[in-house]
Design a protein around this motif. Structure first.
Motif, PDB file in Angstrom:
ATOM      1  N   ARG A 434       0.892  -1.246   0.099  1.00  0.00           N
ATOM      2  CA  ARG A 434      -0.113  -0.014  -0.169  1.00  0.00           C
ATOM      3  C   ARG A 434       0.873   1.324  -0.057  1.00  0.00           C
ATOM      4  NH1 ARG A 434      -2.308   0.678   4.590  1.00  0.00           N
ATOM      5  NH2 ARG A 434      -1.764  -1.201   5.773  1.00  0.00           N
ATOM      6  N   LEU A 435       1.793   1.153   0.792  1.00  0.00           N
ATOM      7  CA  LEU A 435       2.835   2.270   0.966  1.00  0.00           C
ATOM      8  C   LEU A 435       4.073   2.548   0.552  1.00  0.00           C
ATOM      9  CD1 LEU A 435       1.465   3.743   4.471  1.00  0.00           C
ATOM     10  CD2 LEU A 435       0.852   4.378   2.482  1.00  0.00           C
ATOM     11  N   THR A 436       4.821   3.496  -0.143  1.00  0.00           N
ATOM     12  CA  THR A 436       5.977   3.127  -0.762  1.00  0.00           C
ATOM     13  C   THR A 436       6.772   3.681   0.432  1.00  0.00           C
ATOM     14  OG1 THR A 436       6.095   5.833  -1.191  1.00  0.00           O
ATOM     15  CG2 THR A 436       5.200   4.225  -3.002  1.00  0.00           C
ATOM     16  N   ARG A 437       8.424   3.563   0.156  1.00  0.00           N
ATOM     17  CA  ARG A 437       9.255   3.733   1.253  1.00  0.00           C
ATOM     18  C   ARG A 437       9.027   5.267   1.658  1.00  0.00           C
ATOM     19  NH1 ARG A 437      14.523   3.502   3.033  1.00  0.00           N
ATOM     20  NH2 ARG A 437      15.287   5.739   2.751  1.00  0.00           N
ATOM     21  N   ASP A 438       8.922   6.237   0.944  1.00  0.00           N
ATOM     22  CA  ASP A 438       8.737   7.759   1.212  1.00  0.00           C
ATOM     23  C   ASP A 438       7.512   7.887   1.946  1.00  0.00           C
ATOM     24  OD1 ASP A 438      11.249   7.932  -0.126  1.00  0.00           O
ATOM     25  OD2 ASP A 438      10.281   9.323  -1.671  1.00  0.00           O
ATOM     26  N   PRO A 483       6.383  -3.924  -4.524  1.00  0.00           N
ATOM     27  CA  PRO A 483       6.119  -3.058  -3.578  1.00  0.00           C
ATOM     28  C   PRO A 483       5.520  -1.932  -4.093  1.00  0.00           C
ATOM     29  CG  PRO A 483       8.518  -3.151  -4.258  1.00  0.00           C
ATOM     30  CD  PRO A 483       7.918  -4.329  -4.743  1.00  0.00           C
ATOM     31  N   ALA A 484       4.726  -1.051  -3.443  1.00  0.00           N
ATOM     32  CA  ALA A 484       3.951   0.168  -3.809  1.00  0.00           C
ATOM     33  C   ALA A 484       4.798   0.954  -4.618  1.00  0.00           C
ATOM     34  CB  ALA A 484       3.338   0.616  -2.583  1.00  0.00           C
ATOM     35  N   LYS A 485       4.248   1.496  -5.767  1.00  0.00           N
ATOM     36  CA  LYS A 485       4.768   2.751  -6.320  1.00  0.00           C
ATOM     37  C   LYS A 485       3.994   3.793  -6.269  1.00  0.00           C
ATOM     38  CE  LYS A 485       5.927   0.325  -9.869  1.00  0.00           C
ATOM     39  NZ  LYS A 485       6.322  -0.670 -10.981  1.00  0.00           N
TER      40      LYS A 485
END
Ligand code: FES
Lengths: 493, 205
Positions: A434-438, A483-485
């Motif tokens: 759901r969420l990116t690293r940032d 992963p989310a992008k």
């Protein structure tokens, strides 16, 4: 021999009767005629009121028993409850019956009220009977709350605290009401004494007086006939019609009373069985307000309120706490004035049926929410609930380190992994999708924007810790999911 | 028609009776009122006496320089018996304060944060988590930052601050009443302070 006994009984009985004159005072009341329908099979609808009263008497009997041993003093109440539980013969059983019968009384009063509402029995000329009934419901709940306080444990202590904090929000008068409620500036001995007086003298006195009034009204205005669709109540003609109906009626002393007695006895048996099998409630944690880790919960009749308080939006909260209960009570009191005529049968009163269904469902859902209380952080999850092994099976060393940071920063208190842990925030088992690293870094640093649910951790997570934790969170994805992008890394959300 | 000698029915009016009866009524009313007052005054006095004046008491917690008690930049729960209590209060007279030593300020004065354990939402006890520097409430999920500010959840404000002072090198905390939104520890409500002792909060170092 038999004849002699009978003669003696007659003489003795006659002697008393000559003085007591029960045949002309009490008998007519017991034999007051009730509508034939209410004496037939439909009479089974009429048993809940007397069952409530039976449980009230059971409460008085067991309550007197408990009062012989219980010490209403803040420094000894807890020990006296333990004494009742473990030393006094049958002490635990009496406590248990008192708890279960009290619970049963709340249930019976509500069921009785629902039946009266659905059958429109509150309509002319029984408006006042209904109003007395509403007061009896409130007093019964008052007994439940004050009784919970007498169980002077952590829940009792914090229960009073929550009640006082709610009262403290009353505009202007709040602080004065708080002092009156807890009997001084702090919760302690005077609070317990005050609740003891309420639970043992004041509320029971009012209860008995109102039960008397309620019964008086039942006898003077008669038991309502079972509702028949197409026979609306008209205050102008009702009395004459009822009079006719009752002429063909049956005496209360008979089938109707037998049903009451049978049902009440069954209820008592169920209560005693529950009491024997499940046992008494508490006392729970010690009434020491400095013990952290207390997890105060109200007794079940108030779980719906607990749920409501937790779920109501902050802006509405004070209203929900103070005005809403008052509005609810006023609505109940107004019921017989809003509709005191017309159809009584539920089949002709869809709105009434709907009110019961919606009200009942709401109460049930709120009670369930109160029971599970997903909004509460689980204070021990960070140290007590380990990371599920499946989650870290293929983790890199950095991700493993991140998992440790995640645990150590108490994240689990609010965030579950694979369903284990706090439920206040979302389950993070697949947050990497759901969420990116940032986005994760932003969320952890600054919390939910606008003072939402998640606090900002910025100052308390070092860069290295953040790196590791975010790596761990990004790795939380079901197998094979990327992963989310941020879409094409071009559009910002 | 009755004979002149026959006893009159009780309610038959005679010239002197109305005054006698009304005198009797007046006397009964007066004596009744006196009796009611004789009972009422002490009873009302008794009930009103339940609301007592709040004395201002200071509780010594410990020497400011004691690093074991007040390590710099660490929040610790300090437990003491509240001087506002009855002999038979038992454990319920215990009170806790979260105290953090902030070290010396520019003027060389020791500074502290002193928070009540009582959640500003509905009064449950908050727990301090040093790892994440948050206070969490078990009831409805209120969370506060280390400086007492509200972080999330239903509390309408930050934690209640407790008045404190340093007297002869000892950190003292003012004995707390049960804080509620309109009757906080720093700014007690006037409603329950009627005619009570002039408030001496001492020096806020
Ligand atoms: S009492 Fe702390 S969140 Fe409600």
């Amino acid at each position: 021999m038999k004849r002699i006994l009978k003669a003696v009984a007659n003489t003795v009985g006659g002697w008393f009767e000559a003085r007591l004159r029960l045949k002309e005072s009490v008998m007519p009341i017991l034999e007051h005629p009730i509508p034939a329908g209410a004496a037939g099979p439909k009479g089974w609808w009429y048993v809940f009121g007397s069952a409530s009263m039976t449980l009230l008497f059971l409460q008085i009997a067991t309550g007197i028993g408990l009062a012989l041993v219980y010490v209403p003093s803040a420094d000894q109440a807890y020990q006296s409850l333990e004494y009742l539980n473990y030393r006094q013969p049958f002490g635990w059983f009496l406590r248990s019956i008192h708890y279960w019968s009290g619970s049963g009384m709340v249930v019976m009063v509500v069921v009785h009220m629902t039946q009266v509402f659905l059958h429109g029995s509150y309509k002319y000329p029984r408006e006042l009977t209904w109003i007395f009934g509403v007061c009896l419901l409130l007093l019964t709940l008052g007994m439940a709350f004050t009784g919970q306080v007498l169980r002077w444990d952590a829940d009792a202590y914090w229960g009073v605290g929550v009640g006082a904090s709610m009262a403290g929000r009353v505009p202007v008068a709040g602080p004065g009401i708080v002092e009156l409620l807890i009997g001084g500036p702090t919760i302690g001995a005077s609070t317990l004494s005050r609740f003891f007086a309420l639970h043992v003298f004041i509320i029971p006195g009012l209860l008995l007086a109102l039960v008397g009034g309620h019964l008086w009204l039942v006898i003077t205005r008669g038991i309502s006939e079972p509702p028949v669709p197409g026979q609306p109540v008209d205050p102008k003609t009702y009395d004459a019609k009822y009079h006719e109906e009752v002429k063909k009626g049956k005496p209360f002393l008979g089938d109707a009373m037998t049903k009451d007695a049978l049902f009440s006895s069954l209820v008592v048996l169920v209560i005693v069985a529950l009491a024997a099998i499940i046992g008494p409630k508490g006392p729970g944690g010690l009434p020491d307000p400095t013990l952290t880790g207390a997890n105060p919960r109200p007794d079940w009749p108030f779980l719906w309120l607990f749920g409501l308080l937790s779920l109501s939006p902050a802006g509405l909260e004070t209203f929900v706490m103070l005005a809403f209960p008052a509005v609810l009570v006023v609505c109940l009191l107004l019921v017989p004035f809003v509709s005191n005529r017309g159809e009584r049968a539920p089949s002709r009163r869809p709105v009434a049926v709907l009110v019961v269904l919606v009200g009942g469902t709401t109460l049930a859902v709120l009670t369930y929410e109160g029971m599970t209380s997903p909004w509460s952080p689980q204070m021990g999850a960070w140290s007590g609930d380990t990371i599920p092994t499946a989650v870290v099976k293929r983790s890199t060393p950095l991700e493993l380190q991140g998992a440790a940071v995640f645990q150590n920063k108490n994240c689990r208190n609010c965030h579950a992994l694979e369903g284990i842990g706090g439920k206040r925030g979302p389950d993070l088992s697949s947050v990497g999708v759901r969420l990116t690293r940032d986005q994760l870094i932003d969320q952890i640093n600054n919390g939910t924007p606008g003072g939402g649910n998640m606090p900002a951790y910025g100052k308390h997570v070092r860069p290295a810790e953040m790196d590791a934790m975010v790596a761990f969170l990004v790795s939380l994805r079901p197998e094979g999911q990327p992963p989310a992008k941020t879409a094409g890394q071009t559009t910002k959300k | 028609m009755s004979e002149p000698t026959a006893p009159k029915p009780a309610d038959a009016p005679t010239p002197e009776e109305p005054t006698r009866r009304s005198a009797m009524l007046w006397i009964t009313g007066g004596v009744g009122a006196a009796a009611a007052a004789a009972v009422g005054v002490p009873v009302v006095g008794f009930l009103a006496g339940a609301v007592r004046a709040r004395p201002i008491d200071w509780v010594p917690i410990g020497k400011v320089t004691d690093a074991a008690l007040f390590p710099v930049n660490e929040t610790r729960l300090h437990i003491f018996r509240n001087p506002i209590h009855e002999e038979w209060d038992g454990d319920s007279a215990k009170t806790g304060a979260y105290i953090r030593n902030l070290g010396k300020d520019d003027k060389g004065q020791e500074q502290f944060w002193v928070f009540s354990m009582i959640c500003a939402h509905l009064g449950c006890p908050v727990t301090w988590f040093p790892q994440s520097a948050l206070f969490m409430c078990p009831c409805h999920g209120g969370v506060y930052y280390e400086n007492g500010d509200r972080a999330s959840g239903p509390p309408p404000r930050g934690l209640y601050k407790m008045p404190w002072r340093i007297k002869e090198g000892v950190l003292e905390v003012q004995a707390p009443h049960l804080p509620t939104l309109q009757d906080t520890l720093e700014k007690p409500s006037d409603v329950v302070q009627l005619g009570i002792i002039k408030r001496d909060r001492g020096e806020r170092a």
